[in-house]
Design an enzyme around this catalytic site. Structure first.
Site, PDB file in Angstrom:
ATOM      1  N   GLN A  70      10.997   4.443   8.022  1.00 29.10           N
ATOM      2  CA  GLN A  70      12.231   4.905   8.666  1.00 29.10           C
ATOM      3  C   GLN A  70      13.007   3.798   9.344  1.00 29.10           C
ATOM      4  O   GLN A  70      14.194   3.955   9.617  1.00 29.10           O
ATOM      5  CB  GLN A  70      11.893   5.995   9.694  1.00 29.10           C
ATOM      6  CG  GLN A  70      11.432   7.299   9.078  1.00 29.10           C
ATOM      7  CD  GLN A  70      12.491   7.965   8.203  1.00 29.10           C
ATOM      8  OE1 GLN A  70      13.687   7.770   8.385  1.00 29.10           O
ATOM      9  NE2 GLN A  70      12.042   8.730   7.218  1.00 29.10           N
ATOM     10  N   CYS A  99       9.133  28.244   8.058  1.00 29.67           N
ATOM     11  CA  CYS A  99       9.739  29.006   6.963  1.00 29.67           C
ATOM     12  C   CYS A  99      10.394  28.079   5.940  1.00 29.67           C
ATOM     13  O   CYS A  99      10.743  28.529   4.848  1.00 29.67           O
ATOM     14  CB  CYS A  99      10.754  29.995   7.509  1.00 29.67           C
ATOM     15  SG  CYS A  99      11.924  29.247   8.651  1.00 29.67           S
ATOM     16  N   GLY A 132       7.578   4.457  -1.578  1.00 24.70           N
ATOM     17  CA  GLY A 132       6.937   4.258  -0.287  1.00 24.70           C
ATOM     18  C   GLY A 132       5.583   4.956  -0.233  1.00 24.70           C
ATOM     19  O   GLY A 132       4.626   4.440   0.348  1.00 24.70           O
ATOM     20  N   THR A 133       5.500   6.112  -0.852  1.00 23.52           N
ATOM     21  CA  THR A 133       4.235   6.846  -0.899  1.00 23.52           C
ATOM     22  C   THR A 133       3.161   6.037  -1.616  1.00 23.52           C
ATOM     23  O   THR A 133       2.019   5.955  -1.148  1.00 23.52           O
ATOM     24  CB  THR A 133       4.449   8.219  -1.584  1.00 23.52           C
ATOM     25  OG1 THR A 133       5.338   8.990  -0.764  1.00 23.52           O
ATOM     26  CG2 THR A 133       3.148   8.960  -1.782  1.00 23.52           C
ATOM     27  N   HIS A 182      14.616   3.916  -0.804  1.00 20.19           N
ATOM     28  CA  HIS A 182      15.652   4.954  -0.802  1.00 20.19           C
ATOM     29  C   HIS A 182      15.910   5.493   0.605  1.00 20.19           C
ATOM     30  O   HIS A 182      16.814   6.295   0.811  1.00 20.19           O
ATOM     31  CB  HIS A 182      15.337   6.077  -1.804  1.00 20.19           C
ATOM     32  CG  HIS A 182      14.317   7.046  -1.354  1.00 20.19           C
ATOM     33  ND1 HIS A 182      14.632   8.316  -0.948  1.00 20.19           N
ATOM     34  CD2 HIS A 182      12.987   6.937  -1.228  1.00 20.19           C
ATOM     35  CE1 HIS A 182      13.530   8.950  -0.602  1.00 20.19           C
ATOM     36  NE2 HIS A 182      12.520   8.144  -0.768  1.00 20.19           N
ATOM     37  N   SER A 221      10.072   2.032   2.099  1.00 15.34           N
ATOM     38  CA  SER A 221      10.611   2.779   0.973  1.00 15.34           C
ATOM     39  C   SER A 221      12.109   2.519   0.861  1.00 15.34           C
ATOM     40  O   SER A 221      12.855   2.755   1.805  1.00 15.34           O
ATOM     41  CB  SER A 221      10.351   4.269   1.220  1.00 15.34           C
ATOM     42  OG  SER A 221      11.030   5.048   0.273  1.00 15.34           O
TER      43      SER A 221
END
Lengths: 471, 471
Positions: free
Chosen positions: B177, B320, B69-70, B196, B194
């Site tokens: 998505q 974080c 997808g990227t 996956h 994408s």
């Protein structure tokens, strides 16, 4: 059914199959995630990288996985060129590189860079001195394949790498065809490879950038694979690629020796059993599993179809089998015949009997295609070869002109062969043709038949190729 | 073991598994070759393209397969921008796009282009009028996701597409998505996805370019996939991607309704059972399977580890948990709390019992992390909340300054909460902090606790955030 096109894509190695299956269940999660599925994926990815690096002979952190060998080459060349932009924008490649390298070079040229293509000898290898001579003060990168994908000839990579190192120029080695057989010797700087060439799955390439080699990835950023290969890592395929590389390497020495003999036999038998054939490429310094030959008076597409019908899958560098209708740039650079071209590349495990059967079938298949095209019968007196030219031929005193405009390979060469007997020794045949293959195949025919190639002249339509009868 | 991070990568759908296995044996050859293995591969490729195009709602020749997808996003944006370079070099995106879109935009800006990021409301959606207002005469391309990957909010794609069409600007929709749930409505020009994300294998993205939309691929040329996606096609994965897309679509309506209810239950129960929590994103116009919430006084990494230890795999947009130590750009754009952030995205087939168990476990896990961090106890009188600030706090008349320099999220907010009771109503607390999350989380805390956020001021080291006690 024998498949003899391993250089294009090899069937999946059993180890790759098994590793792929196992990691479909274990390796689908994002290896960057902290939860157990992600950690499991990370362990698989790290292990695959270590195994691949071990096979290449590099550090794991020098190697990234790309979606294909083509991506590895495009990314590797663009990144290495960009990093040395201040040094200059000159790129050196051999003339017989894979299209992914030549396309990268073309993109670089279109972007204002300069490119030197180093030619090759008749066997397909570059001369080390000539390659070194192309390196300049503004050379940002040099590229050389480890072995040629169409004719199997090995390049003097280690010596060229030494010359590049002396000149301070990084060398990128496209090892797509050879990595399954062994690591690439010499002090290269970058290396690329493709898993489906060694029996790994599609979807995995390798890009190795040695520590200390400058590299500046192009395009949109992505944090994965050291910023050198964007997108979600195809982990099951990567695991299968690494496992199968290890597996083929374990068998490489024995299998290379076995296939080398089979190819040796093909080289010898084709030359004996097929008339008017040219077996090309280096007979000794070559890939173990690959051999290429070209047959006069045959079009590659018919030959491929006839061999396919007989149960053999091979490929061809003839113009009629390419979408652009131009012959293979490799055969062109070598200056060898391109018509009736056949590349045989044996997958691992090829049985000797399959090769024998191919050698039995081939002469008849070639003969059949020649008969359909009305090609000259070898050994027969030339004047009796055909029913006269099918295209327009104008005969003057000691000179014949054949109009083969609009005719595709191998017709212009067939027509030349038909009329050469009509002119006296010392006389000339001029072939008018607009097929791209004629430029390569008419001189090659002269070489094979002992006639003199006088030269070519661009006409309003097509090109006039002049041949002098000397025997 | 429940895996709740489908938005990152979904486990392989059984149909994808089966199709992948079947095509490993049938689909390893080069589909461009003329022999039987190649023809067989071509048939598989054509069928996969037709199936994918049918699911997208486009013509097969408008769709190419990319390695991820990227790659589809990088290639799509670069190609669309290049083709309209004469129109201008302005790009419009929303502020909450996937990083692949934002990285493409950054590369465009670095190359001299201009970019407008359209902000979003507190629920995560762009306003159609504001997006339309960003379109200019020199806008080459606009990009908008179909639904957000972190908070699930659907974007008004059809309306935005209409506005773009009016303005003569092509719209690229990143449908990564949502494509498994249904086609993207409206007259978009380009679409990316994408595999996956919908249960297909890794290694496959889709790039759709509508007929008539100008497109100029960048980089080195390659003849495959209409010149839009270089490299050997990963056919087994492509076949599995198309087959699984068809399969998940067949189940989509029923499964969406089921997961929608489960997410509804999570939204309600988390708000009830966890104190000081903010459930973010649109409760109605959203992806069926995804919900995000943030917990005050908790660090995301500890929360993820504790949930992982309890058997739940989720992701987080907290600073974080990112390699850059900055909070999610999506939460930042929405102006919502980022600390203690949890994204739950349910894979297809998630059992209701798994969700129940998660809801039972979560409050205790949050409480445990808070206790470890010495966070204020909810509901308890503020003055008794802790043993006083662990970091330096200077008290003046009606004003307290807390030095949280060098402290990471959620400590600055915890310290703020501990001392707010020490100042009289009308007094102020100034928090000195250099953690990137503080800029987002201190205002968010004020919103949640009904205190007034006065503003921030950059200091020699860090930033001073000023809060006024109003209750």
């Amino acid at each position: 059914m024998p498949y003899f096109d391993a250089a294009s894509a090899a069937p999946l190695h059993p180890v790759a199959h098994q590793a792929l299956l196992a990691s479909l269940d274990e390796g689908w999660a994002d290896p960057a995630r902290l939860y157990r599925e992600g950690r499991r994926a990370r362990v698989l990815l790290d292990a695959a990288r270590e195994a691949a690096a071990d096979a290449v002979g590099c550090r794991p952190d020098e190697l990234v996985f790309t979606p294909s060998g083509t991506h590895a080459v495009h990314t590797g060349i663009a990144g290495a060129l960009a990093a040395r932009r201040r040094v200059g924008r000159h790129l050196v490649t051999s003339a017989v590189e894979h299209s992914s390298v030549l396309h990268s070079a073309a993109a670089h040229a279109a972007d204002g860079g300069s490119v030197t293509e180093v030619g090759v000898g008749r066997l397909g290898a570059v001369a080390v001195g000539e390659f070194a001579g192309a390196l300049r003060a503004d050379t940002a990168l040099a590229c050389l394949q480890s072995a040629n994908h169409e004719v199997g000839t090995e390049q003097p990579v280690a010596d060229v790498a030494q010359q590049c190192r002396r000149a301070g120029v990084p060398l990128l080695v496209d090892a797509a065809q050879s990595l399954g057989w062994g690591p690439v010797d010499g002090e290269w700087s970058l290396l690329t490879a493709s898993a489906h060439k060694w029996g790994g799955p599609a979807g995995v390439g390798l890009l190795v950038v040695r520590k200390g080699v400058r590299f500046a990835p192009r395009g949109a950023a992505d944090e994965r694979e050291q910023g050198r290969s964007p997108g979600f890592v195809n982990l099951p395929a990567v695991v299968a690629a690494a496992a199968s590389l290890r597996a083929v390497r374990a068998e490489a020495q024995a299998e290379a020796a076995r296939l080398r003999e089979l190819v040796e036999r093909i080289r010898a038998r084709v030359a004996e059993s097929v008339a008017d054939v040219e077996v090309v490429g280096d007979a000794v310094r070559r890939l173990p599993h690959l051999v290429t030959f070209s047959c006069l008076y045959v079009d590659g597409e018919s030959l491929l179809h006839a061999l396919d019908a007989a149960g053999f899958s091979v490929s061809s560098g003839s113009s009629c089998t390419s979408s652009t209708l131009t012959p293979s740039h490799v055969l062109r650079a070598m200056g060898v015949l391109s018509e009736g071209n056949v590349r045989v590349s044996l997958p691992r495990g090829t049985a000797a009997e399959e090769v024998e059967r191919f050698l039995e079938v081939l002469p008849g298949v070639v003969q059949g295609v020649r008969a359909e095209l009305g090609a000259p019968v070898p050994e027969a007196p030339r004047a009796a070869a055909g029913a006269g030219p099918a295209v327009g031929a104008a005969v003057a005193a000691g000179a014949v002109t054949v109009d083969a405009l609009g005719k595709r390979c191998p017709i212009p060469v067939i027509e030349l062969a038909k009329v050469i007997g009509d002119v006296p020794v010392g006389g000339t045949v001029t072939v008018l043709a607009d097929d791209a293959a004629a430029r390569l195949d008419i001189p090659a025919w002269c070489g094979m038949r002992g006639q003199e190639y006088v030269g070519e002249e661009v006409r309003e339509r097509g090109v006039a190729y002049v041949v002098r009868r000397v025997s």
